[in-house]
Write a protein that holds these residues in place. Structure first.
Motif, mmCIF file in Angstrom:
data_model
loop_
_atom_site.group_PDB
_atom_site.id
_atom_site.type_symbol
_atom_site.label_atom_id
_atom_site.label_comp_id
_atom_site.label_asym_id
_atom_site.label_seq_id
_atom_site.Cartn_x
_atom_site.Cartn_y
_atom_site.Cartn_z
ATOM 1 N N GLY A 8 0.794 -1.239 0.000
ATOM 2 C CA GLY A 8 0.000 0.000 0.000
ATOM 3 C C GLY A 8 0.819 1.279 0.000
ATOM 4 N N THR A 9 2.151 1.160 0.074
ATOM 5 C CA THR A 9 2.999 2.359 -0.019
ATOM 6 C C THR A 9 3.667 2.465 -1.390
ATOM 7 O OG1 THR A 9 4.873 1.118 0.880
ATOM 8 C CG2 THR A 9 3.551 2.368 2.456
ATOM 9 N N GLU A 14 -0.331 3.192 -3.262
ATOM 10 C CA GLU A 14 -0.788 4.448 -2.639
ATOM 11 C C GLU A 14 -2.114 4.904 -3.248
ATOM 12 O OE1 GLU A 14 3.115 6.845 -1.061
ATOM 13 O OE2 GLU A 14 2.284 7.412 -3.001
ATOM 14 N N VAL A 17 -4.952 2.721 -1.915
ATOM 15 C CA VAL A 17 -5.329 3.146 -0.552
ATOM 16 C C VAL A 17 -6.218 4.394 -0.625
ATOM 17 C CG1 VAL A 17 -4.368 4.151 1.576
ATOM 18 C CG2 VAL A 17 -3.293 2.124 0.547
ATOM 19 N N GLU A 18 -5.784 5.355 -1.443
ATOM 20 C CA GLU A 18 -6.532 6.619 -1.601
ATOM 21 C C GLU A 18 -7.949 6.345 -2.129
ATOM 22 O OE1 GLU A 18 -3.956 9.529 -3.619
ATOM 23 O OE2 GLU A 18 -5.741 10.095 -4.747
ATOM 24 N N VAL A 29 -2.826 -0.688 5.746
ATOM 25 C CA VAL A 29 -1.675 -0.725 4.830
ATOM 26 C C VAL A 29 -0.689 -1.795 5.301
ATOM 27 C CG1 VAL A 29 0.281 0.557 3.886
ATOM 28 C CG2 VAL A 29 -1.921 1.703 4.224
ATOM 29 N N SER A 31 3.001 -3.183 4.626
ATOM 30 C CA SER A 31 4.314 -3.000 3.988
ATOM 31 C C SER A 31 5.329 -3.057 5.115
ATOM 32 C CB SER A 31 4.388 -1.665 3.252
ATOM 33 O OG SER A 31 4.573 -0.616 4.178
#
Ligand SMILES: NC(=O)c1ccc[n+]([C@@H]2O[C@H](COP(=O)([O-])OP(=O)(O)OC[C@H]3O[C@@H](n4cnc5c(N)ncnc54)[C@H](OP(=O)(O)O)[C@@H]3O)[C@@H](O)[C@H]2O)c1
Length: 237
Positions: A8-9, A14, A17-18, A29, A31
Motif C-alpha cells: 500500500g505504499t 498508494e 489506498v486513496e 496498509v 508494507s
C-alpha cells in the motif's frame, strides 16, 4: 468494508489506498515500513484482523527468475495462510497482461503468484493490467546513468489511478477468478513514452524479444478500457 492493501505504499498501492478510502472503506496498509513483512509473515495476523478483502500490489524489483519466483511465492503463501486464519473473504491480485505469453524472469514470478492465488483457500480475483503510464518514469529511475536504454516493447498503457479504481471495484464484488484484462485507450511504444518524460536524458532503443515487441503485452481478447490517455497523464504530472 475493511480492506488490506499489501504494498500500500508502492506506486499503485498508494493510489489503491486513496481510492479505497474515498469509497468509504476502512484501509489497512501492509508494507515493511508499516511493520509487516510479507516474506517472513511477521505482523500479518495482527494486520488482517477483521479484514474482509485483501488487495495484493506488493512488488519486488528484479529481472531474476529465481528472485521473482521466491518473492511472489513466499509472499502469496504467507498472505493466503494468514487470510485463512483471519477469515478474509476475497483475495485480489494485480498481475500483468501477457504474463502467460511473454517469457521473462519477472513474469515467471507473477505467473506463480497467479497460480497460487487461483488455487488457494480464499476466493480470488486476478486482474491483469497493462504497463502503467507511470512505468515510463519508473524505467528512467531504474536504469542508472544519463543514458536510458529502453526495450522496444509495444504496450497499451493505462493510468495507475485507473488500475487502482478497478482493483477497489473488484474487491467490493464477488471473486471472479481471472477477471477481464484492463488496458489503456491507445497502443504506444515504450521508448516513445520514456522520451516524453526523460527531461533531456538520452533514450536509446534496444530490441525487445519478439513477443514483447510484437503485441504479446497487449490484451488478446476483450478488455476493460482505462480512461486516461498517456498525453493527459503527462499533462497532469
Ligand atoms: N509497473 C507497472 O507498469 C505494472 C503493470 C501491471 C501490473 N503491475 C504490478 O503492480 C504491482 C505493484 O507494482 P508497483 O510498481 O506499484 O510496486 P512498487 O512501487 O515497487 O511498490 C512495492 C510495494 O511492495 C511493498 N513490499 C515490498 N516488499 C515487501 C515485503 N517483504 N513485505 C511487505 N511489503 C513489501 C513495498 O513497501 P515496503 O518497501 O515498505 O515494504 C511497496 O509498498 C506489482 O505486482 C506489479 O507486478 C505493475
Amino acid at each position: 468494508m475493511r480492506i488490506a492493501v499489501a504494498g500500500g505504499t508502492g506506486m499503485v498501492g498508494e493510489l489503491v489506498v486513496e481510492r479505497a478510502r474515498a469509497a468509504g472503506h476502512e484501509v489497512v496498509v501492509i508494507s515493511r515500513s508499516h511493520g509487516v513483512d510479507l516474506t517472513t509473515g511477521a505482523g500479518l495476523d495482527e494486520a488482517l484482523q477483521g479484514v474482509d478483502a485483501v488487495i495484493d500490489v506488493a512488488n519486488v524489483e528484479t529481472l531474476s527468475r529465481k528472485k521473482a519466483i521466491d518473492f511472489f511465492e513466499t509472499t502469496t503463501r504467507h498472505l493466503l495462510a494468514a487470510e485463512e486464519r483471519s477469515h478474509v473473504r476475497h483475495h485480489v491480485v494485480l498481475s500483468i497482461v501477457g504474463v502467460d505469453r511473454v517469457d521473462s524472469g519477472y513474469y515467471a514470478g507473477k505467473r506463480r503468484q497467479e497460480e497460487l492465488a487461483l488455487a488457494g483457500p480464499i476466493p480470488a480475483t486476478v486482474l491483469r493490467a497493462t504497463q502503467f503510464h507511470e512505468f515510463a518514469a519508473q524505467l528512467i529511475a531504474r536504469v542508472p546513468g544519463p543514458v536510458k536504454v529502453v526495450p522496444s516493447m509495444l504496450t497499451r498503457p493505462v493510468a495507475a489511478a485507473d488500475v487502482a479504481a478497478e482493483l477497489v471495484l473488484l474487491a467490493e464484488g464477488p471473486a471472479q477468478g481471472l477477471a477481464t484484462d484492463l488496458a489503456g485507450p491507445e497502443v504506444l511504444k515504450m521508448p516513445a513514452m520514456v522520451r516524453r518524460v526523460a527531461r533531456g536524458k538520452l533514450v536509446l532503443t534496444v530490441p525487445a524479444g519478439r513477443a514483447m515487441s510484437g503485441g504479446g503485452l497487449l490484451p488478446a481478447g476483450d478488455f476493460r478500457r482505462g480512461e486516461v490517455t498517456f498525453d493527459e497523464w503527462v499533462a497532469g504530472r
